[in-house]
Design a protein around this motif. Structure first.
Motif, PDB file in Angstrom:
ATOM      1  N   MET A   1     -46.208 -57.418  10.192  1.00 12.85           N
ATOM      2  CA  MET A   1     -44.655 -57.522  10.143  1.00 12.85           C
ATOM      3  C   MET A   1     -44.723 -56.341  11.878  1.00 12.85           C
ATOM      4  O   MET A   1     -45.724 -56.008  12.203  1.00 12.85           O
ATOM      5  N   HIS A   2     -43.460 -57.217  12.723  1.00 14.83           N
ATOM      6  CA  HIS A   2     -43.089 -55.922  13.970  1.00 14.83           C
ATOM      7  C   HIS A   2     -41.636 -55.943  13.982  1.00 14.83           C
ATOM      8  O   HIS A   2     -40.854 -56.229  13.124  1.00 14.83           O
ATOM      9  N   CYS A   3     -41.637 -54.504  14.055  1.00 17.16           N
ATOM     10  CA  CYS A   3     -39.632 -54.245  14.939  1.00 17.16           C
ATOM     11  C   CYS A   3     -40.216 -52.773  15.925  1.00 17.16           C
ATOM     12  O   CYS A   3     -41.464 -53.091  15.968  1.00 17.16           O
ATOM     13  N   GLN A   4     -39.292 -52.963  15.743  1.00 12.45           N
ATOM     14  CA  GLN A   4     -38.622 -51.798  17.455  1.00 12.45           C
ATOM     15  C   GLN A   4     -38.911 -50.548  16.814  1.00 12.45           C
ATOM     16  O   GLN A   4     -40.204 -49.521  17.297  1.00 12.45           O
ATOM     17  N   THR A   5     -38.372 -50.038  15.982  1.00  9.59           N
ATOM     18  CA  THR A   5     -38.568 -48.631  14.894  1.00  9.59           C
ATOM     19  C   THR A   5     -38.668 -48.886  13.008  1.00  9.59           C
ATOM     20  O   THR A   5     -37.658 -49.342  12.698  1.00  9.59           O
ATOM     21  N   ILE A   6     -39.752 -47.860  12.949  1.00 12.96           N
ATOM     22  CA  ILE A   6     -39.624 -47.682  11.448  1.00 12.96           C
ATOM     23  C   ILE A   6     -39.327 -46.462  11.114  1.00 12.96           C
ATOM     24  O   ILE A   6     -39.614 -45.281  11.912  1.00 12.96           O
ATOM     25  N   VAL A   7     -38.096 -46.784  10.604  1.00  9.48           N
ATOM     26  CA  VAL A   7     -38.052 -45.313   9.404  1.00  9.48           C
ATOM     27  C   VAL A   7     -38.322 -45.331   8.337  1.00  9.48           C
ATOM     28  O   VAL A   7     -37.941 -45.448   7.096  1.00  9.48           O
ATOM     29  N   LEU A   8     -39.272 -43.599   7.445  1.00  9.76           N
ATOM     30  CA  LEU A   8     -39.514 -43.442   6.567  1.00  9.76           C
ATOM     31  C   LEU A   8     -39.494 -42.122   6.239  1.00  9.76           C
ATOM     32  O   LEU A   8     -38.471 -41.364   6.639  1.00  9.76           O
ATOM     33  N   GLY A   9     -37.985 -43.251   5.039  1.00 13.06           N
ATOM     34  CA  GLY A   9     -37.796 -42.016   3.991  1.00 13.06           C
ATOM     35  C   GLY A   9     -36.152 -42.734   3.897  1.00 13.06           C
ATOM     36  O   GLY A   9     -35.277 -42.883   5.377  1.00 13.06           O
ATOM     37  N   ALA A  10     -35.587 -43.266   2.937  1.00  7.55           N
ATOM     38  CA  ALA A  10     -34.375 -43.910   2.938  1.00  7.55           C
ATOM     39  C   ALA A  10     -33.598 -42.557   1.674  1.00  7.55           C
ATOM     40  O   ALA A  10     -33.155 -43.588   0.580  1.00  7.55           O
ATOM     41  N   GLY A  11     -33.833 -41.636   2.148  1.00  4.38           N
ATOM     42  CA  GLY A  11     -32.664 -40.603   1.293  1.00  4.38           C
ATOM     43  C   GLY A  11     -31.366 -40.721   2.392  1.00  4.38           C
ATOM     44  O   GLY A  11     -30.921 -41.213   3.707  1.00  4.38           O
ATOM     45  N   ILE A  12     -30.333 -40.115   2.033  1.00  2.00           N
ATOM     46  CA  ILE A  12     -29.137 -39.891   3.088  1.00  2.00           C
ATOM     47  C   ILE A  12     -29.471 -39.978   4.395  1.00  2.00           C
ATOM     48  O   ILE A  12     -28.980 -40.888   5.655  1.00  2.00           O
ATOM     49  N   VAL A  13     -30.580 -39.219   5.117  1.00  4.25           N
ATOM     50  CA  VAL A  13     -30.766 -38.730   6.403  1.00  4.25           C
ATOM     51  C   VAL A  13     -31.217 -40.300   7.221  1.00  4.25           C
ATOM     52  O   VAL A  13     -31.230 -40.394   8.310  1.00  4.25           O
ATOM     53  N   GLY A  14     -32.143 -41.160   6.415  1.00  6.18           N
ATOM     54  CA  GLY A  14     -33.688 -41.815   6.631  1.00  6.18           C
ATOM     55  C   GLY A  14     -32.468 -43.170   7.003  1.00  6.18           C
ATOM     56  O   GLY A  14     -32.310 -43.719   8.123  1.00  6.18           O
ATOM     57  N   VAL A  15     -31.451 -42.942   5.779  1.00  3.10           N
ATOM     58  CA  VAL A  15     -30.652 -44.306   5.565  1.00  3.10           C
ATOM     59  C   VAL A  15     -29.382 -44.351   6.867  1.00  3.10           C
ATOM     60  O   VAL A  15     -29.269 -45.469   7.534  1.00  3.10           O
ATOM     61  N   SER A  16     -28.786 -42.935   7.023  1.00  5.82           N
ATOM     62  CA  SER A  16     -27.780 -42.618   8.296  1.00  5.82           C
ATOM     63  C   SER A  16     -28.862 -43.323   9.711  1.00  5.82           C
ATOM     64  O   SER A  16     -28.115 -43.765  10.249  1.00  5.82           O
ATOM     65  N   THR A  17     -29.347 -42.364   9.996  1.00  5.30           N
ATOM     66  CA  THR A  17     -30.422 -42.542  11.189  1.00  5.30           C
ATOM     67  C   THR A  17     -31.069 -44.801  11.207  1.00  5.30           C
ATOM     68  O   THR A  17     -30.928 -44.919  11.789  1.00  5.30           O
ATOM     69  N   ALA A  18     -31.266 -44.754  10.420  1.00  7.23           N
ATOM     70  CA  ALA A  18     -31.741 -46.314  10.381  1.00  7.23           C
ATOM     71  C   ALA A  18     -30.475 -47.197  11.177  1.00  7.23           C
ATOM     72  O   ALA A  18     -30.025 -48.469  11.226  1.00  7.23           O
ATOM     73  N   LEU A  19     -29.082 -47.398  10.058  1.00  8.38           N
ATOM     74  CA  LEU A  19     -27.916 -47.783  10.756  1.00  8.38           C
ATOM     75  C   LEU A  19     -26.930 -47.385  12.009  1.00  8.38           C
ATOM     76  O   LEU A  19     -26.949 -48.164  12.109  1.00  8.38           O
ATOM     77  N   HIS A  20     -27.363 -46.184  12.312  1.00  5.18           N
ATOM     78  CA  HIS A  20     -27.510 -45.576  13.862  1.00  5.18           C
ATOM     79  C   HIS A  20     -27.377 -46.388  14.611  1.00  5.18           C
ATOM     80  O   HIS A  20     -27.605 -46.665  15.484  1.00  5.18           O
ATOM     81  N   LEU A  21     -29.306 -46.265  14.561  1.00  3.79           N
ATOM     82  CA  LEU A  21     -29.885 -47.018  15.495  1.00  3.79           C
ATOM     83  C   LEU A  21     -29.758 -48.590  15.320  1.00  3.79           C
ATOM     84  O   LEU A  21     -29.846 -49.120  16.878  1.00  3.79           O
ATOM     85  N   GLN A  22     -29.782 -49.256  13.882  1.00  2.00           N
ATOM     86  CA  GLN A  22     -29.515 -50.849  14.180  1.00  2.00           C
ATOM     87  C   GLN A  22     -27.416 -51.360  15.323  1.00  2.00           C
ATOM     88  O   GLN A  22     -27.843 -52.003  16.310  1.00  2.00           O
ATOM     89  N   ALA A  23     -27.083 -49.938  15.048  1.00  2.00           N
ATOM     90  CA  ALA A  23     -25.694 -50.264  15.606  1.00  2.00           C
ATOM     91  C   ALA A  23     -25.647 -49.738  16.627  1.00  2.00           C
ATOM     92  O   ALA A  23     -25.147 -50.463  18.223  1.00  2.00           O
TER      93      ALA A  23
END
Ligand SMILES: Cc1cc2nc3c(=O)[nH]c(=O)nc-3n(C[C@H](O)[C@H](O)[C@H](O)COP(=O)(O)OP(=O)(O)OC[C@H]3O[C@@H](n4cnc5c(N)ncnc54)[C@H](O)[C@@H]3O)c2cc1C
Length: 413
Positions: A1-23
């Protein structure tokens, strides 16, 4: 599988980071070994702490140091075998907690703290999680007049920060919290913060929003991260995932990754516990209350009345020790009619802390495509979304809402 950015850790910091990158148009895969929000982000006190403009410092007065030295306090406890191991870290923390050091840390943290509520509000609205959030602030309560007077002076000294608060005498406090006992002489009601009745649920709700918007959450072990031909790869339950960029947002476990990569970042943990209780004879807690003298919070949560403790300095893997929770419970029962315990075991959490009281947010100096977002200490729930925004702005080359220099990992070189 391939993506642009992997975020490691789905605590509040990782989830929020993933949302902002996605946005910002990034194709992101979010990885955790457990369900989102099941680490430290699960069990905290639920305060979106807009009023904590001064970071949590190491005590400097001799009287406090002597008191803590006896290791009998309810707010801070330490393991005798662990403290010598982290003595250099504690010394740095002590140094940074001088009046001048605290001024620097306060100034550095202010841009994040000032935006914390609006950043949460945007995600809460988008995820439809309004029922988990209360906008009635929290109340600091006092068990004697001397402590109350000092707190009033301290609150007054915060005037330059423009915080909203009300000083409540005994009668006003008891009108607001009808089941508090008479042992409480007054309170300060901080009005800017919001509170969350299920912080783990909020984090999972944000993760669900990320998936709804087209992101992928996949189980995997971040410790399998390696660099292959200039790209980052990590193993997951769905096979290896490759990306040009990776963000380490593993909270207290972040050192498991940055250390083997050669980064010497002084991340330590401050442990803390929680337990849920019934209200005795139907007693009800309407606000989150903090007994600053006792060093614990009582928060009305979906699971019951949650008592969260202060700081325990002990190794991450040491067995849980109930002493601190028991000390806090004794004090809490004196100010509020707590009924039975509702959990079989106390929950144990680990706050990821740096000795200069600021997180690490930004790029790694020696690895292309490697980014850090961890070390949010006492205020990771508060700062998750705003830190996610800052990291995403930096990573995508957008103008940042604040100067990211104070959070750079390079400050430890
Ligand atoms: C008792 C207590 C009360 C608190 N109260 C408050 C409060 O009221 N307000 C506030 O703002 N903050 C509070 N905090 C602090 C706050 O909870 C933390 O700062 C915050 O949760 C840290 O979030 P995080 O995403 O960095 O870490 P975490 O929530 O711990 O997330 C890290 C994630 O990484 C995952 N992970 C770790 N290792 C691996 C691996 N090898 N592979 C894959 N995944 C991995 C974990 O499963 C976890 O999901 C409190 C903390 C405690 C302990």
């Amino acid at each position: 599988m391939h993506c642009q950015t992997i975020v490691l850790g789905a605590g509040i910091v990782g989830v929020s980071t993933a949302l902002h990158l996605q946005a910002r148009g990034r194709k992101v895969i979010l990885i955790d070994r457990d369900e989102p929000g099941s680490g430290t982000s699960h069990g905290n006190a639920g305060l979106i702490e807009r009023s904590s403009v001064i970071p949590y410092a190491f005590p400097r007065e001799l009287s406090s140091l002597l008191r803590y030295g006896l290791n009998r306090q309810s707010d801070v406890r330490y393991s005798l075998t662990h403290v010598p191991k982290i003595a250099p870290w504690l010394f740095k923390y002590w140094q940074n907690s001088s009046a001048a050091g605290l001024k620097v840390a306060t100034h550095a943290m202010l841009p994040l703290v000032q935006r914390c509520v609006e950043e949460h509000d945007a995600l809460i609205d988008a995820a439809g999680l309004g029922e988990l959030v209360k906008a009635n602030g929290w109340i600091e309560v006092f068990r004697n007049d001397a402590a109350f007077s000092k707190a009033k002076a301290d609150a007054h000294a915060l005037a330059p920060y423009g915080l909203s608060y009300e000083v409540l005498d005994r009668q006003q406090l008891h009108q607001r919290e009808t089941d508090l006992s008479d042992n409480v002489v007054g309170g300060i009601h901080w009005l800017d913060p919001k509170t969350v009745t299920n912080p783990g649920g909020l984090t999972r709700g944000y993760a669900a929003l990320f998936v709804k918007r087209g992101g992928q959450f996949i189980h995997g072990d971040a410790r399998t991260l390696r660099q292959i031909a200039g790209e980052w790869q990590v193993d997951s339950r769905q096979g290896p995932i490759t990306a040009a960029e990776v963000v380490i947002a593993l909270g207290p476990q972040s050192a498991d990754l940055f250390k083997p990569l050669g980064y010497r970042i002084p991340l330590e943990i401050k442990r803390g516990y929680h337990m849920h209780y019934q209200g005795r004879d139907g007693a009800e807690l309407k606000h989150s209350i903090c007994d600053g003298q006792g060093g614990y919070v009582l928060a009305p949560m979906a699971q019951g009345i949650r008592l969260t403790t202060g700081i325990e300095f002990a190794a991450s893997g040491d067995a849980a020790n109930e002493i601190q929770l028991k000390r806090c419970e004794v004090l809490a029962r004196r100010i509020f009619p707590l009924g039975q315990r509702l959990d079989a075991q106390p929950w144990l959490g680990r706050r990821p802390c740096l000795p200069d009281m600021r997180p690490v947010i930004g790029p790694a100096a020696r690895h292309k495509g490697l980014w850090f977002n961890f070390g949010h200490a006492h205020h990771g729930l508060t700062l998750g979304p705003v830190s996610g925004r800052l990291l995403a702005e930096m990573l995508t080359g957008e103008a940042t809402f604040t100067d990211p220099a104070p959070y750079s990992a390079a400050r430890f070189n």
